[in-house]
Design an enzyme around this catalytic site. Structure first.
Site, PDB file in Angstrom:
ATOM      1  N   LYS A  45      22.195  51.963  28.051  1.00  0.00           N
ATOM      2  CA  LYS A  45      22.432  50.547  28.710  1.00  0.00           C
ATOM      3  C   LYS A  45      22.997  50.066  27.503  1.00  0.00           C
ATOM      4  O   LYS A  45      22.555  49.795  26.389  1.00  0.00           O
ATOM      5  CB  LYS A  45      20.812  49.887  28.775  1.00  0.00           C
ATOM      6  N   GLY A  73      16.134  46.626  18.660  1.00  0.00           N
ATOM      7  CA  GLY A  73      16.483  45.369  19.132  1.00  0.00           C
ATOM      8  C   GLY A  73      15.344  44.534  18.803  1.00  0.00           C
ATOM      9  O   GLY A  73      14.674  44.584  17.780  1.00  0.00           O
ATOM     10  N   GLY A  95      12.294  41.111  23.243  1.00  0.00           N
ATOM     11  CA  GLY A  95      12.997  42.172  24.257  1.00  0.00           C
ATOM     12  C   GLY A  95      12.312  43.314  24.070  1.00  0.00           C
ATOM     13  O   GLY A  95      11.895  44.179  25.238  1.00  0.00           O
ATOM     14  N   GLY A  96      11.742  43.948  22.793  1.00  0.00           N
ATOM     15  CA  GLY A  96      11.373  45.259  22.937  1.00  0.00           C
ATOM     16  C   GLY A  96       9.960  45.220  23.374  1.00  0.00           C
ATOM     17  O   GLY A  96       9.827  46.399  23.976  1.00  0.00           O
ATOM     18  N   GLU A 106      12.097  50.081  18.011  1.00  0.00           N
ATOM     19  CA  GLU A 106      12.536  49.523  16.697  1.00  0.00           C
ATOM     20  C   GLU A 106      12.707  48.027  16.925  1.00  0.00           C
ATOM     21  O   GLU A 106      13.518  47.395  17.454  1.00  0.00           O
ATOM     22  CB  GLU A 106      13.412  50.206  15.907  1.00  0.00           C
ATOM     23  N   CYS A 155      18.337  46.319  10.010  1.00  0.00           N
ATOM     24  CA  CYS A 155      17.024  46.321  10.388  1.00  0.00           C
ATOM     25  C   CYS A 155      16.044  46.566   9.053  1.00  0.00           C
ATOM     26  O   CYS A 155      14.950  46.012   9.122  1.00  0.00           O
ATOM     27  CB  CYS A 155      16.930  47.398  11.364  1.00  0.00           C
ATOM     28  N   GLU A 165      10.392  38.121  10.361  1.00  0.00           N
ATOM     29  CA  GLU A 165      11.837  38.300  10.140  1.00  0.00           C
ATOM     30  C   GLU A 165      12.736  37.460  10.723  1.00  0.00           C
ATOM     31  O   GLU A 165      12.483  36.732  11.560  1.00  0.00           O
ATOM     32  CB  GLU A 165      12.170  39.692  10.813  1.00  0.00           C
TER      33      GLU A 165
END
Length: 508
Positions: free
Chosen positions: A168, A223, A227-228, A247, A284, A377
Site C-alpha cells: 500500500k 507508521g 493508524g497502526g 512499528e 523512528c 513520542e
C-alpha cells in the site's frame, strides 16, 4: 475514485497526478494475482529468490539518481540523506540474499526415529522446517521513502521468505513509490519470477481492504500509533485473524549518568543534538528524551544541548499532516505545568512551510507517574530534557518508561553498578540498548533487533530489520514419518541444499 497527487513539501504545490485510488475490485484482483504467485515463488527456492533480491537491488541502483531526485522532491529529506537510504535499501536486499544462501533461517530440525530404551520411549521420525505464510501486505512509511517502502526491508524479508507482497503506497511519496515499483517489477520479469510477486495499491480505503482480504496472510506496517492500532485491530477482527507486525511509536530515551555528564558533556550534548535532529526528527529511533543530572553535574551538558538546538535551521516536514501534528504537539507539551522552554532553533518561514526545532526541560519527578504526555513520542525536531536529582530518581524514571524500540546509556567505568541496574530495567522495556552512543542508525545485520514492547511495536518478539525479520513471514511445519522423497529439500536426509541443521540434538 480519488486521484493520487505528488506534492512538494517545500512549496506545498501539487506537481503531478501519479495514480488513482484502488477500489475494492482492484485490491481483490491484485491480491488474487499475489495468491497465484505463491507456489511459483516457493518453487524458485532460496537460490532463485536470492537472485530475485539481487536483481531488484541492481535495478534500483540503475535508476538511483532519478529515484533520489523524485524522493527529495516529495520528502525534502535532502539528496545526500536519500543516497544513503538508497544504498541501505540495496544493501538489505543483498543481505537477505546472503541470508537465503546461508540457510539457518529455516531452523531445520531432524529427530530420527528411535526404539524404546532406558533413556526414553520409542519415537517416530520427526522433522521440522519453516515455510512461507503466503501473500503479505506491506504499508510504506512516510519517513523512509526507499528503505521502508515499496522495495524496503519489509518487502525484502517477505520475498526472501517466499511470500508475494502487495504494497500500500504511502501518500507522501507516490511518485517515488511508483518509480521503485517499476524498477522492482523489471527485476521480477528479468529473473522469471511469477507475475504477482509484487503488487501495488493506492489510497486509504485500499489499505483497509488489503488487511481484510482473505488471501493476505500477514501485514507489515510502519507508521503512527493511531493508524497502526486501527489496522492491527482490523487484522484481529477478521474471521481468520492474521499476524500484524506494526512499528508504531517510541521515545528512545538517552540516560546520562553523573560521571558521563561531568566527563563528556560536550561530546554527549553534540551527539544528542545530531541524533535528535537527523531527518528533521522524523525517524523512528529519534531520541526524544534526555535524562541528565540536575545541578552542577549536568549544567555543562544541558548548556551544550540548548546551544546546539538553538543553532539548528528550521525544518521542512514530510507533509502537511505531520507538520500540523508536530505544531500541536509542541504547543501542548511546552505549556504543561513545570515545563520550561530551553531552546528554539531557526525561525519558521512566513510561508508556514517549515517548523522550528524545540527543546524543553522538566524535573524528572514529573515523569514518575508513567502516564505523563512527556513520555509520548512527538514526531519531528522536538525533545525533552529531564533533570533528575539523584541516581535513585534516574532508576525510578527508567522503570516507568513504556515499550521502546531503543534506548541508550552514557556512563563511565566507575559507575558499573548503576549501569548494570539501568541495563536490567531497560532490558524489560527496550528492543535495543546502546552503550555510550545514540539510538539513530540501525545496522542491517545478523544480530540486529529493531522492535520492542507495545507501543513500540505490536509484536515485541519480532524485528523489522536484520536477518531475523524474515521470521515474521514463516511458520513451522513438522513432518512425522514422511518418506524421504516426499520431504521438502531442506529436510531430506542427504541435505541437498547444504544448510545448517540440528540433527538428533546436534547442530551441524
Amino acid at each position: 475514485m480519488s486521484e493520487v497527487y505528488s506534492m512538494d513539501p517545500r512549496t506545498g504545490l501539487t506537481v503531478e497526478m501519479v495514480a488513482s485510488d484502488s477500489d475494492a475490485a482492484e485490491v481483490s484482483r491484485v491480491c488474487a494475482v499475489a495468491a497465484e504467485a505463491t507456489a511459483g515463488l516457493d518453487r524458485m527456492g532460496p537460490a532463485g529468490r536470492a537472485e530475485l533480491l539481487e536483481a531488484i537491488a541492481a535495478e534500483l541502483q540503475s535508476d538511483g539518481e532519478a529515484l533520489v531526485g523524485v524522493a527529495d522532491r516529495e520528502t525534502a529529506l535532502g539528496a545526500d540523506r536519500l543516497r544513503g537510504e538508497l544504498a541501505r535499501t540495496c544493501g538489505q536486499l543483498r543481505f537477505f540474499a546472503e541470508v537465503l544462501r546461508e540457510g539457518s533461517y529455516l531452523d531445520a530440525v531432524i529427530d530420527h526415529a528411535a526404539a524404546a530404551s532406558p533413556a526414553g520411549p520409542e519415537r517416530p521420525d520427526m522433522r521440522r522446517v519453516l515455510l512461507s505464510f503466503g501473500p503479505v501486505a506491506v504499508f510504506g512509511s512516510s519517513n523512509f521513502p526507499l528503505a521502508f517502502s515499496v522495495a524496503g526491508g519489509d518487502t525484502a524479508s517477505a520475498l526472501a521468505a517466499g511470500c508475494p507482497v502487495v504494497v500500500k503506497a504511502h501518500p507522501s511519496h507516490p511518485a517515488t513509490s511508483l518509480a521503485a515499483f517499476r524498477a522492482a517489477t523489471r527485476a521480477v520479469a528479468a529473473v522469471g519470477a511469477p507475475v504477482g510477486t509484487l503488487g501495488l495499491v493506492w489510497g486509504f480505503e485500499a489499505g483497509r481492504e488489503l488487511v481484510l482480504d482473505p488471501r493476505i496472510r500477514a501485514v507489515a506496517f510502519t507508521g503512527s500509533l493511531t493508524g497502526g492500532r486501527h489496522l492491527h485491530d482490523l487484522a484481529a477482527s477478521r474471521p481468520e485473524p492474521i499476524p500484524f507486525h506494526g512499528e508504531l511509536s517510541s521515545l528512545n530515551p538517552i540516560l546520562v549518568t553523573p560521571g558521563a555528564a561531568r566527563q563528556r558533556a560536550e561530546a554527549v550534548g553534540r551527539g544528542f543534538v545530531q541524533s535528535f535532529s537527523f531527518g528533521h526528527g522524523q525517524v523512528c529511533t529519534k531520541p526524544g528524551l534526555l535524562l541528565v543530572p540536575a545541578g552542577d553535574d549536568g549544567a555543562a551538558l544541558r548548556e551544550e544541548v540548548a546551544r546546539g538546538v538553538a543553532e539548528l535551521a528550521p525544518s521542512w516536514l514530510l507533509n502537511d499532516g505531520i507538520r500540523a501534528m508536530f505544531q500541536q504537539g509542541v504547543e501542548r507539551l511546552s505549556t504543561l505545568p513545570g515545563v520550561r522552554t530551553a531552546a528554539v532553533g531557526g525561525s519558521a518561514g512566513d510561508d508556514g512551510r517549515t517548523v522550528s526545532p524545540a527543546l524543553v526541560t522538566v524535573d524528572a519527578k514529573r515523569l514518575l507517574t508513567g502516564d505523563s504526555p512527556l513520555l509520548e513520542e512527538c514526531f519531528g525536531p522536538f525533545a525533552v530534557v529531564a533533570e533528575y536529582q539523584d541516581v535513585s530518581e534516574l532508576e525510578e524514571v527508567a522503570g516507568v518508561l513504556g515499550g521502546q524500540l531503543s534506548a541508550a546509556i552514557h556512563s563511565t567505568d566507575g559507575e558499573s553498578d548503576l549501569a548494570g541496574r539501568l541495563l536490567a530495567r531497560l532490558g524489560r522495556t527496550c528492543g535495543r540498548i546502546v552503550w555510550n552512543g545514540f539510538t539513530t542508525g540501525v545496522v542491517v545485520g545478523w544480530a540486529t533487533h529493531h522492535g520492542g514492547p507495545y507501543p513500540a511495536t505490536t509484536s515485541a518478539e519480532h524485528t523489522s530489520v536484520g536477518a531475523a525479520a524474515i521470521r515474521r513471514f514463516l511458520r513451522p511445519v513438522c513432518y512425522q514419518s514422511v518418506p524421504d522423497t516426499l520431504l521438502p529439500p531442506e529436510l531430506r536426509e542427504a541435505n541437498p541444499l547444504g544448510i545448517p541443521r540440528r540433527v538428533d540434538g546436534v547442530l551441524g
